[in-house]
Design an enzyme around this catalytic site. Sequence first.
Site, PDB file in Angstrom:
ATOM      1  CD  GLU A 128      49.685  50.384  29.902  1.00  0.00           C
ATOM      2  OE1 GLU A 128      50.733  50.809  30.437  1.00  0.00           O
ATOM      3  OE2 GLU A 128      49.482  50.425  28.674  1.00  0.00           O
ATOM      4  CG  ASP A 147      41.532  47.073  41.208  1.00  0.00           C
ATOM      5  OD1 ASP A 147      41.353  46.162  40.387  1.00  0.00           O
ATOM      6  OD2 ASP A 147      41.980  46.866  42.355  1.00  0.00           O
ATOM      7  CG  MET A 192      44.487  34.916  42.794  1.00  0.00           C
ATOM      8  SD  MET A 192      43.524  36.394  43.218  1.00  0.00           S
ATOM      9  CE  MET A 192      44.539  37.071  44.539  1.00  0.00           C
ATOM     10  CG  HIS A 239      38.134  46.106  43.108  1.00  0.00           C
ATOM     11  ND1 HIS A 239      39.278  45.444  43.501  1.00  0.00           N
ATOM     12  CD2 HIS A 239      37.964  47.121  44.004  1.00  0.00           C
ATOM     13  CE1 HIS A 239      39.769  46.030  44.578  1.00  0.00           C
ATOM     14  NE2 HIS A 239      38.995  47.046  44.903  1.00  0.00           N
ATOM     15  N   GLY A 281      36.660  30.044  41.125  1.00  0.00           N
ATOM     16  CA  GLY A 281      35.972  30.496  39.927  1.00  0.00           C
ATOM     17  C   GLY A 281      34.480  30.686  40.098  1.00  0.00           C
ATOM     18  CB  SER A 282      32.290  31.829  42.863  1.00  0.00           C
ATOM     19  OG  SER A 282      32.780  33.123  43.157  1.00  0.00           O
TER      20      SER A 282
END
Length: 222
Positions: free
Chosen positions: A163, A166, A111, A130, A28-29
């Site tokens: 949907e 990325d 994830m 991303h 969680g950075s």
Amino acid sequence: MLTNLSFILTSDQMKLLQNLGILISGRGSNMEAILKAIKKQKIPINPTIVISNKPNARGLKIAQRLGVKTLVIESKNYKGKRVQYDKKIISALEQNGVTAKNGFICLAGFMRIISPYFIRKYKNRILNIHPALLPAYPGLDAQKQAIQNGAKVSGCTVHFVDEGIDSGPIILQAVVEVKNNDTEKTLSKRILEKEHVIYPEAISVIARKKIRLSGRRVRMLN
């Protein structure tokens, strides 16, 4: 809710803020960068919940240390049942004030592929980051793809989630030079540093209503 932020703002001011939910799976950075920016009053938003699909995610302790409520909703028993799992996530978000009308969701190393049901429920209210300059290199191993393809620059992109993979409207990007001696690890590290800058910035402009979305184009307002 962050104690320092609550202390500075009145209860009426707190009610005017949008609520933020963050989904994580690991360290969680990016979540930490976002929460620290909120604590420094750089983002006018109220972080109400951090949810992890993994009970051992390191980010849970970081969120707790920063004064934000955490919740684990394990996903291991939901293989092939994305909608059922996402409904549990949505229920938890709504119970913590992160609704489709008064909330935003940040994916910060979450994830799992979220379902179309979830995306439609929170249309244009789910953000992701991303490690590439989209639309180049979507999906997994973006940094590795950039090196293998001889890219001279790479970077990171904050975008709304749709949907596709990325493929949502782009909010902010940051450029990182790809050096001749870069490995996937060294490039990833430099890109991550930029992620920690532009993800909070993107949430800030959204929380301040400084963007306008027209089709796939995101326009910044003065």
